[in-house]
Write a protein that holds these residues in place. Structure first.
Motif, PDB file in Angstrom:
ATOM      1  N   SER A  34       0.829  -1.201   0.000  1.00  0.00           N
ATOM      2  CA  SER A  34       0.000   0.000   0.000  1.00  0.00           C
ATOM      3  C   SER A  34       0.871   1.262   0.000  1.00  0.00           C
ATOM      4  O   SER A  34       0.606   2.221  -0.727  1.00  0.00           O
ATOM      5  N   GLU A  35       1.937   1.244   0.821  1.00  0.00           N
ATOM      6  CA  GLU A  35       2.842   2.396   0.849  1.00  0.00           C
ATOM      7  C   GLU A  35       3.562   2.569  -0.484  1.00  0.00           C
ATOM      8  O   GLU A  35       3.794   3.689  -0.931  1.00  0.00           O
ATOM      9  N   ILE A  36       3.911   1.457  -1.095  1.00  0.00           N
ATOM     10  CA  ILE A  36       4.593   1.520  -2.391  1.00  0.00           C
ATOM     11  C   ILE A  36       3.666   2.144  -3.432  1.00  0.00           C
ATOM     12  O   ILE A  36       4.070   3.024  -4.192  1.00  0.00           O
ATOM     13  N   VAL A  37       2.407   1.711  -3.426  1.00  0.00           N
ATOM     14  CA  VAL A  37       1.448   2.276  -4.377  1.00  0.00           C
ATOM     15  C   VAL A  37       1.331   3.785  -4.150  1.00  0.00           C
ATOM     16  O   VAL A  37       1.375   4.584  -5.085  1.00  0.00           O
TER      17      VAL A  37
ATOM     18  N   CYS B 179       4.471   5.652  -5.289  1.00  0.00           N
ATOM     19  CA  CYS B 179       4.503   5.758  -6.753  1.00  0.00           C
ATOM     20  C   CYS B 179       3.448   6.741  -7.252  1.00  0.00           C
ATOM     21  O   CYS B 179       3.681   7.503  -8.179  1.00  0.00           O
ATOM     22  N   GLN B 180       2.286   6.703  -6.600  1.00  0.00           N
ATOM     23  CA  GLN B 180       1.192   7.574  -7.019  1.00  0.00           C
ATOM     24  C   GLN B 180       1.572   9.052  -6.866  1.00  0.00           C
ATOM     25  O   GLN B 180       1.296   9.874  -7.714  1.00  0.00           O
ATOM     26  N   ASN B 181       2.238   9.357  -5.728  1.00  0.00           N
ATOM     27  CA  ASN B 181       2.631  10.738  -5.471  1.00  0.00           C
ATOM     28  C   ASN B 181       3.616  11.267  -6.495  1.00  0.00           C
ATOM     29  O   ASN B 181       3.740  12.464  -6.687  1.00  0.00           O
TER      30      ASN B 181
ATOM     31  N   SER C  42       2.329  11.259 -12.851  1.00  0.00           N
ATOM     32  CA  SER C  42       1.427  12.254 -13.420  1.00  0.00           C
ATOM     33  C   SER C  42       0.202  11.581 -14.033  1.00  0.00           C
ATOM     34  O   SER C  42      -0.810  12.215 -14.241  1.00  0.00           O
ATOM     35  N   SER C  43       0.306  10.303 -14.340  1.00  0.00           N
ATOM     36  CA  SER C  43      -0.828   9.630 -14.971  1.00  0.00           C
ATOM     37  C   SER C  43      -0.912   8.195 -14.465  1.00  0.00           C
ATOM     38  O   SER C  43       0.005   7.698 -13.822  1.00  0.00           O
ATOM     39  N   ILE C  44      -2.015   7.545 -14.785  1.00  0.00           N
ATOM     40  CA  ILE C  44      -2.190   6.151 -14.385  1.00  0.00           C
ATOM     41  C   ILE C  44      -1.134   5.280 -15.050  1.00  0.00           C
ATOM     42  O   ILE C  44      -0.548   4.391 -14.445  1.00  0.00           O
ATOM     43  N   MET C  45      -0.871   5.587 -16.299  1.00  0.00           N
ATOM     44  CA  MET C  45       0.162   4.877 -17.061  1.00  0.00           C
ATOM     45  C   MET C  45       1.493   4.953 -16.327  1.00  0.00           C
ATOM     46  O   MET C  45       2.184   3.942 -16.129  1.00  0.00           O
ATOM     47  N   ASP C  46       1.825   6.163 -15.918  1.00  0.00           N
ATOM     48  CA  ASP C  46       3.070   6.423 -15.214  1.00  0.00           C
ATOM     49  C   ASP C  46       3.134   5.618 -13.915  1.00  0.00           C
ATOM     50  O   ASP C  46       4.138   4.978 -13.602  1.00  0.00           O
ATOM     51  N   LEU C  47       2.024   5.643 -13.186  1.00  0.00           N
ATOM     52  CA  LEU C  47       1.945   4.901 -11.928  1.00  0.00           C
ATOM     53  C   LEU C  47       2.193   3.416 -12.163  1.00  0.00           C
ATOM     54  O   LEU C  47       2.966   2.766 -11.448  1.00  0.00           O
TER      55      LEU C  47
END
Lengths: 231, 145, 208
Positions: C54-57, C60-62, C65-70
């Motif tokens: 969860s922390e990794i997600v 990465c989310q922070n 810039s996009s879902i693709m990027d995430l």
């Protein structure tokens, strides 16, 4: 390949087998029974049971457990990503502690849900529960030692932690507190049950020490949040 | 027996979830205002209960009842607060609230990376599991008209 | 007599050198290679892994810039795990041997690798009908998605099992089968879409 296997009291039975399997260990293949042959029927069901059992034991994987190496390597991937993303090792250390804190404030909820424990009444009680949590979550049994005079500070000692498995610090990261997630988890978890604590690593097997030692100090008891406008 | 509605507050008193099942009267205020009102009341009520308690025990749950409904309160040691309105006959609401915490909140809010602490729980999975637990509970199934 | 002098000169530096060496040895950390490898049977609690993931997600989310990027970031993390993990598994399960044919490698991932990591095999392995380079490993409920509820508007696009896709990619890369792997949600299951390098497919036809 059809093979006549045995004749018992005049009743024959044939067994269709895949090539390399011996008659007594029917694993793959169908048993055809000519006439009422209870011996084989029984045999068959015994084998089936044995097969079922061996399949079950092979599938022991507890749904509540995860391979610790997956955990170790995932953590490793996170740390190395942080080292790449941040310029200074100090920042990485700080961020690891922060990630630990975030995990701690969530993990405590899981711990409370599982154990039904009430809030701790003092540090001795807290130490005992933190020890139990390590056992529950990481399968570790840290020692509790070095209590301060006022019972407000103690150490948790680990012979090894799953975080440090497979890890060797390169010279460029000699200041990296690789396992700095741990003090963060302890701080976050305690804060949620209204205990402010400070926690830090004082010995680390990755730095050549014999054990990893985590120090935990009680700061103060926190008050419950009161809605705005109330006293 | 009937379950009317449920409020979940986080440890800072923010309303993070509201759900209703058999609420007949439409409230005259917004959800946020109502949440604040409910939270203010339970905290004051708890303060009074503690102050006047003749026994030296702290309990993390209480309820009050009117002639028509019962408001049940349960708090986790970490300060997550659950408030549920039921009818007068609902048994063991405290246990139900605890199981909502352990089986639904901890599993699908705490462990969901997309649920940000202190923000309204916007998760289908959570809503679905919550509904399952509520509907399987005795308070919901054995319902009188 | 001059001979003797030379000899003493030789001995002295030698003695001091050896004492330096022994001093160094007592200070040095034990190398990781000196430790024996564990049997890999230890386990940690699912909640620990779930919260770490969860922390990794979130991390990465922070930074995305996009879902693709995430998804790419998650996949990169997974790849790091895959690259290293395969050595461990091959060492323990395959008696130091690795497969050289494409299909056995995929089967090995679907069964042994998945079982080691997640305690269960992946549900299916399929081949694309129209692209010989493309294979799918299909999993109904990836462990990493167990606690994640994707908002409706992102349901088609975001799949956190990109992390697992990264693991597969890492494993394939170390095994000598370079490929691109992405996780896609399809019919309520996760498809790990594996697209091999052209060279891999050509080579595989030659190896018989």
């Amino acid at each position: 390949m059809v093979k006549q296997v045995r004749q018992i009291s005049g009743v024959s039975c044939t067994v269709q087998l895949s090539k390399r399997i011996l008659s007594d260990r029917i694993v793959a293949g169908t048993v055809r029974i000519h006439g009422p042959n209870f011996f084989w029927l029984k045999r068959r069901s015994q084998l089936d049971n044995a097969r079922k059992m061996s399949r079950q034991t092979a599938r022991i994987a507890d749904p509540k457990k995860v391979n610790s190496e997956l955990f170790t390597l995932t953590y490793g991937a996170l740390v190395s990503q942080l080292v790449r993303d941040y310029e200074s090792v100090d920042d990485v250390n700080k961020h690891l502690e922060r990630i630990g804190y975030n995990i701690g404030i969530r993990l405590i909820e899981d711990f409370l849900a599982r154990t039904n424990f009430p809030r701790c009444h003092d540090m001795r009680d807290a130490a005992d529960k933190i020890q139990q949590a390590f056992k529950l979550y990481l399968g570790l049994s840290p020692g509790i030692s070095n209590w301060s005079n006022g019972n407000e500070e103690f150490s948790l000692t680990f012979e090894s932690t799953p975080f440090a498995e497979f890890v060797e610090l390169p010279d460029s990261c000699s200041n990296l507190k690789y396992g700095n997630i741990l003090p963060g988890v302890v701080r976050g978890a305690c804060e949620m049950v209204q205990m402010e604590v400070q926690s830090w690593i004082i010995q680390d097997t990755l730095k050549g020490d014999n054990i990893t030692e985590l120090r935990i100090r009680f700061i103060k008891k926190l008050e419950d949040a009161i809605p705005a406008g109330e006293d | 027996m009937t379950i009317h509605n449920l409020y979940i507050f986080d440890r800072n008193g923010i309303l993070v979830y509201y759900g209703e099942w058999n609420r007949k009267k439409v409230p005259s205020m917004s959800k946020e205002e109502e949440g604040k009102l409910v939270y203010g009341m339970i905290i004051s009520l708890r303060g009074v209960i503690e102050k006047v308690s003749p026994l030296d025990i702290k309990d993390n749950s209480f309820h009050y009842r009117t002639s028509k409904y019962k408001m049940n309160f349960w708090e986790s040691p970490s300060g997550v607060k659950f408030v549920m309105n039921t009818d007068l006959n609902s048994p063991n609401v405290k246990e139900l609230l605890r199981s909502i915490y352990t089986q639904v909140y901890v599993e699908y809010v705490v462990k969901n990376p997309l649920c940000v602490q202190g923000e309204f729980i916007n998760s289908e999975l959570f809503a679905q599991k919550l509904d399952e637990v509520i509907k399987a509970s005795l308070s919901y199934t054995s319902r009188t008209v | 007599m001059p001979n003797l002098q030379i000899e003493t000169e030789k001995i002295e530096p030698h003695a001091s050198l050896s004492s330096i060496i022994s001093l160094n040895q007592s200070k040095a950390k034990t190398s990781i290679l000196d430790k024996s490898l564990s049997k890999g049977k230890q386990e940690v609690h699912l909640s620990c892994f779930a919260l770490l993931f969860s922390e990794i997600v979130q991390y990465c989310q922070n930074r995305s810039s996009s879902i693709m990027d995430l998804q790419n970031r998650l996949s990169d993390m997974g790849k790091q795990v895959g690259l290293k993990l395969i050595d461990l598994i091959v060492l323990r399960e395959k008696n130091y041997k690795r497969d050289i044919k494409l299909l056995p490698v995929l089967l090995f991932i679907r069964t042994t690798v998945w079982k080691t990591l997640f305690g269960k095999e992946a549900d299916k392995l399929e081949n694309s009908v129209d692209d010989p380079k493309q294979y799918y490993i299909i999993e109904k409920e990836p462990l990493v998605n167990k606690f994640i509820s994707i908002p409706k508007d992102q349901k088609k696009s975001l799949n956190c099992a990109s992390f697992n896709a990264g693991i597969v990619e890492g494993v394939l890369e170390t095994s000598g089968f370079p490929a691109k792997v992405v996780a896609q949600s399809h019919k309520g299951a996760t498809y790990y879409v594996i697209t091999f390098d052209e060279s891999v497919v050509v080579r595989d036809k030659q190896v018989e």
